[in-house]
Scaffold this active site. Structure first.
Site, PDB file in Angstrom:
ATOM      1  N   HIS A  58       0.946  11.295  -7.222  1.00 40.26           N
ATOM      2  CA  HIS A  58       0.997   9.894  -7.666  1.00 40.26           C
ATOM      3  C   HIS A  58       1.160   8.936  -6.483  1.00 40.26           C
ATOM      4  CE1 HIS A  58       2.380   7.087 -11.130  1.00 40.26           C
ATOM      5  NE2 HIS A  58       1.951   6.365 -10.109  1.00 40.26           N
ATOM      6  N   ASP A 150      -2.812   4.333 -14.744  1.00 44.07           N
ATOM      7  CA  ASP A 150      -1.494   4.004 -14.205  1.00 44.07           C
ATOM      8  C   ASP A 150      -1.378   2.536 -13.816  1.00 44.07           C
ATOM      9  OD1 ASP A 150       1.176   4.848 -13.445  1.00 44.07           O
ATOM     10  OD2 ASP A 150       0.532   4.159 -11.478  1.00 44.07           O
ATOM     11  N   HIS A 230       6.145   9.053 -13.798  1.00 43.68           N
ATOM     12  CA  HIS A 230       7.448   8.423 -13.521  1.00 43.68           C
ATOM     13  C   HIS A 230       8.345   8.247 -14.751  1.00 43.68           C
ATOM     14  CE1 HIS A 230       4.938   5.072 -14.702  1.00 43.68           C
ATOM     15  NE2 HIS A 230       4.433   4.891 -13.501  1.00 43.68           N
ATOM     16  N   ASP A 303       5.060   7.821  -6.502  1.00 44.71           N
ATOM     17  CA  ASP A 303       4.567   6.518  -6.960  1.00 44.71           C
ATOM     18  C   ASP A 303       4.537   5.534  -5.785  1.00 44.71           C
ATOM     19  OD1 ASP A 303       3.608   4.454  -8.519  1.00 44.71           O
ATOM     20  OD2 ASP A 303       5.468   4.101  -9.602  1.00 44.71           O
ATOM     21  N   GLY A 323       6.973  -2.311  -7.460  1.00 42.76           N
ATOM     22  CA  GLY A 323       6.691  -1.079  -6.728  1.00 42.76           C
ATOM     23  C   GLY A 323       7.305  -1.019  -5.351  1.00 42.76           C
TER      24      GLY A 323
END
Length: 424
Positions: A58, A150, A230, A303, A323
């Site tokens: 990811h 995503d 996640h 992520d 993020g």
């Protein structure tokens, strides 16, 4: 034939840590053992850990379309710096890889610009946000290794059901960002005491778990391999645990930040702590750890989500992008806090960050050190304490709340197909 001998290290092989040597011929592992013949180059790994290259299913590399945030080259170099040799790149680039031609172009670009192995996700729906399903078979033929929207949850149950049917037919993985937009209520962090203290609007955690509940029922009905990105709430973990006990084909990942931080750890209204899903309550964090330890949570994935400085101006979460970066800090943070902290063993951590993701996503060349496999190898220094420093990052993004932490377990050397792609 070029040969290398990695000598004197502790090697993670067949799930065990063994004092042994690794001999590489050209791009493959030739032998693992003691008293191996000399090589053109000897790499001294005394007091170091020699592991299969880490696997991160990811990451966000932002190219094409948002190269001011990250490029494939910078993102893959950051991955190598963190010890990763194989990554799965999410499709929220512009244009979205939602047609066979776009998928082909994206995989070619990944190959040309990347220094690690990059596997590309195809989108589930056109543009990643519509209700119109992509051509799953065409995208698979063009190089997609799994499918994900995503960054956006699939909002309609009917669309998700049909997507699962189509992806199951291709024997592929559907990796879901689980988020019901109608349950966010304008929240920008987890709803609760800390959001109130900071005067910020909170989103309830049911925005995740309600969609997990829906999708598990649909996954059971369709037989698709359903993978949750996640995972972050205790309810989600409990439902996955139950679904696994009922034979549902479900796997999930947790990110280092959800394992290491809770919303109460957010020191101020600081956008370096803004992410999606947001940091949850401490009991959610503990549930994730329990889930990892009992096998409910299958793997750790970063992520990695780089943004520009302007998008993450630190002093306000409102309006800031969601993020944080993760490729370069994941292993040292997890090793320092979890292994040295006594929560798990080094073998468990390596399984969660290398072997399990490779096995679950069918990446047969990754996650294991074996003769005949590609020489995708990382050498970690577990004994020297270092500070995570912004100046050392190879990603274009520096939006990371762990900067300044004292850690062990930084990568000294990363090899991909026997070639050095990162060296301290």
């Amino acid at each position: 034939m070029t040969t290398k001998l990695i000598k004197g290290g502790t090697v993670f092989v067949n799930g065990h840590l063994v004092k042994t040597d690794v001999r590489i011929a050209d791009d493959k592992i030739q032998a693992i053992g003691n008293d191996l013949p000399a090589a053109d180059e000897t790499i001294d790994a005394t007091n170091k850990l020699v592991a299969p290259g880490l696997v991160d299913v990811h990451v966000h590399f932002r190219e094409p379309g948002q190269t001011y945030k990250e490029t494939i080259e910078a993102g893959s170099k950051a991955a190598a710096h963190g010890g990763f040799t194989t990554v799965g790149a999410m499709p929220n680039v512009d244009p979205v890889p939602d047609t066979p031609a776009r998928m082909q172009a994206q995989t070619s670009l990944n190959q040309k610009e990347g220094v690690v192995h990059i596997f590309q996700y195809g989108a589930i729906t056109h543009g990643r946000t519509s209700e119109e399903l992509v051509d799953f078979h065409g995208l698979k033929q063009a190089g997609a290794y799994a499918f994900s929207n995503d960054g956006s949850g699939v909002q309609t149950a009917g669309t998700m059901y049909q997507a699962m049917e189509g992806i199951a037919k291709e024997k592929m993985i559907l990796a879901a960002h689980v988020e019901d937009d109608s349950l966010l209520f304008g929240g920008i962090m987890n709803a609760g005491k800390r959001a109130e203290e900071l005067g910020l609007p909170g989103a309830p955690s049911v925005s995740e778990s309600a969609q997990v509940a829906r999708d598990l029922v649909l996954a059971n009905a369709t037989g698709v391999h359903y993978h949750i990105c996640h995972v972050s709430t205790k309810e989600s973990v409990a439902m996955v645990r139950f679904a696994k006990s009922q034979g549902v084909n479900v796997t999930c990942e947790a990110s280092p930040h959800h394992l290491l931080l809770a919303d109460q750890d957010i020191p101020a209204n600081n956008s370096y702590y803004k992410m999606n899903p947001p940091l949850r309550h401490e009991d959610d964090r503990q549930a994730l750890i329990e889930g990892l330890l009992d096998g409910t949570v299958d793997m750790i994935a970063t992520d990695h989500a780089p943004h520009s400085q302007a998008e993450k101006s630190k002093d306000d979460m409102r309006g800031a992008a969601n993020g944080i970066t993760g490729s370069e800090t994941a292993f040292p943070m997890m090793y320092t806090k979890f292994v040295k902290g006594g929560i798990c063993t080094l073998e468990q951590l390596l399984n969660w960050m290398s072997t399990n993701p490779a096995d679950i996503f069918g990446l047969h060349e990754a996650g294991h050190l074996e003769p005949g496999k590609p020489a995708d190898i990382v050498i970690f220094d577990l004994t020297t304490q270092r500070t995570l420093n912004e100046a050392d990052y190879l990603s274009k993004g520096v939006n990371n709340p762990f900067t300044g932490e004292q850690v062990y377990g930084t990568a000294d050397l990363t090899l991909v197909d026997g070639k050095v792609v990162y060296q301290r």
